[in-house]
Design a protein around this motif. Structure first.
Motif, PDB file in Angstrom:
ATOM      1  N   ASP A  30       0.994  -1.259  -0.114  1.00  0.00           N
ATOM      2  CA  ASP A  30       0.053   0.150  -0.014  1.00  0.00           C
ATOM      3  C   ASP A  30       0.949   1.471  -0.048  1.00  0.00           C
ATOM      4  O   ASP A  30       0.640   2.139  -0.644  1.00  0.00           O
ATOM      5  N   ARG A  31       1.940   1.355   0.815  1.00  0.00           N
ATOM      6  CA  ARG A  31       2.816   2.421   0.904  1.00  0.00           C
ATOM      7  C   ARG A  31       3.520   2.610  -0.575  1.00  0.00           C
ATOM      8  O   ARG A  31       3.504   3.747  -0.967  1.00  0.00           O
ATOM      9  N   LEU A  32       3.899   1.627  -0.953  1.00  0.00           N
ATOM     10  CA  LEU A  32       4.668   1.661  -2.298  1.00  0.00           C
ATOM     11  C   LEU A  32       3.736   2.283  -3.399  1.00  0.00           C
ATOM     12  O   LEU A  32       4.162   2.826  -4.432  1.00  0.00           O
ATOM     13  N   LEU A  33       2.462   1.790  -3.606  1.00  0.00           N
ATOM     14  CA  LEU A  33       1.583   2.152  -4.567  1.00  0.00           C
ATOM     15  C   LEU A  33       1.124   3.723  -4.216  1.00  0.00           C
ATOM     16  O   LEU A  33       1.192   4.387  -5.187  1.00  0.00           O
ATOM     17  N   VAL A  56       3.923   5.561  -5.678  1.00  0.00           N
ATOM     18  CA  VAL A  56       3.737   5.944  -7.190  1.00  0.00           C
ATOM     19  C   VAL A  56       2.748   6.759  -7.572  1.00  0.00           C
ATOM     20  O   VAL A  56       2.816   7.532  -8.617  1.00  0.00           O
ATOM     21  N   ARG A  57       1.628   7.030  -6.871  1.00  0.00           N
ATOM     22  CA  ARG A  57       0.621   7.658  -7.324  1.00  0.00           C
ATOM     23  C   ARG A  57       0.790   9.109  -6.685  1.00  0.00           C
ATOM     24  O   ARG A  57       0.075  10.085  -7.063  1.00  0.00           O
ATOM     25  N   GLY A  58       1.936   9.442  -6.036  1.00  0.00           N
ATOM     26  CA  GLY A  58       2.172  10.731  -5.526  1.00  0.00           C
ATOM     27  C   GLY A  58       1.463  11.053  -4.346  1.00  0.00           C
ATOM     28  O   GLY A  58       1.236  12.240  -3.876  1.00  0.00           O
ATOM     29  N   GLU A  59       0.751   9.981  -3.520  1.00  0.00           N
ATOM     30  CA  GLU A  59       0.113  10.402  -2.418  1.00  0.00           C
ATOM     31  C   GLU A  59       0.929   9.939  -1.173  1.00  0.00           C
ATOM     32  O   GLU A  59       0.369  10.301   0.043  1.00  0.00           O
ATOM     33  N   ALA A  60       2.042   9.855  -1.163  1.00  0.00           N
ATOM     34  CA  ALA A  60       3.067   9.535   0.067  1.00  0.00           C
ATOM     35  C   ALA A  60       4.374  10.153   0.110  1.00  0.00           C
ATOM     36  O   ALA A  60       4.729  10.402  -1.411  1.00  0.00           O
TER      37      ALA A  60
END
Length: 50
Positions: free
Chosen positions: A40-43, A46-50
């Motif tokens: 979840d963190r890696l995704l 990638v989405r620029g959410e973290a």
């Protein structure tokens, strides 16, 4: 295989666009111990959410 953290971070810094996630929460078995949270963190990264 062990790779020195400093060496890893210097290598990562030389790759344009690469983002690192440095944590001591999972030690060497992050995917096994916390697979869904790690993925979840890696995704999110990638989405620029973290």
């Amino acid at each position: 295989m062990y790779v020195d953290t400093g060496h890893s971070l210097r290598t990562a810094a030389s790759i344009r666009g690469l983002r690192t996630w440095v944590t001591n929460e999972y030690e060497h078995d992050g995917l096994r111990a916390g697979g869904p949270r790690v993925l979840d963190r890696l995704l999110a990264m990638v989405r620029g959410e973290a």
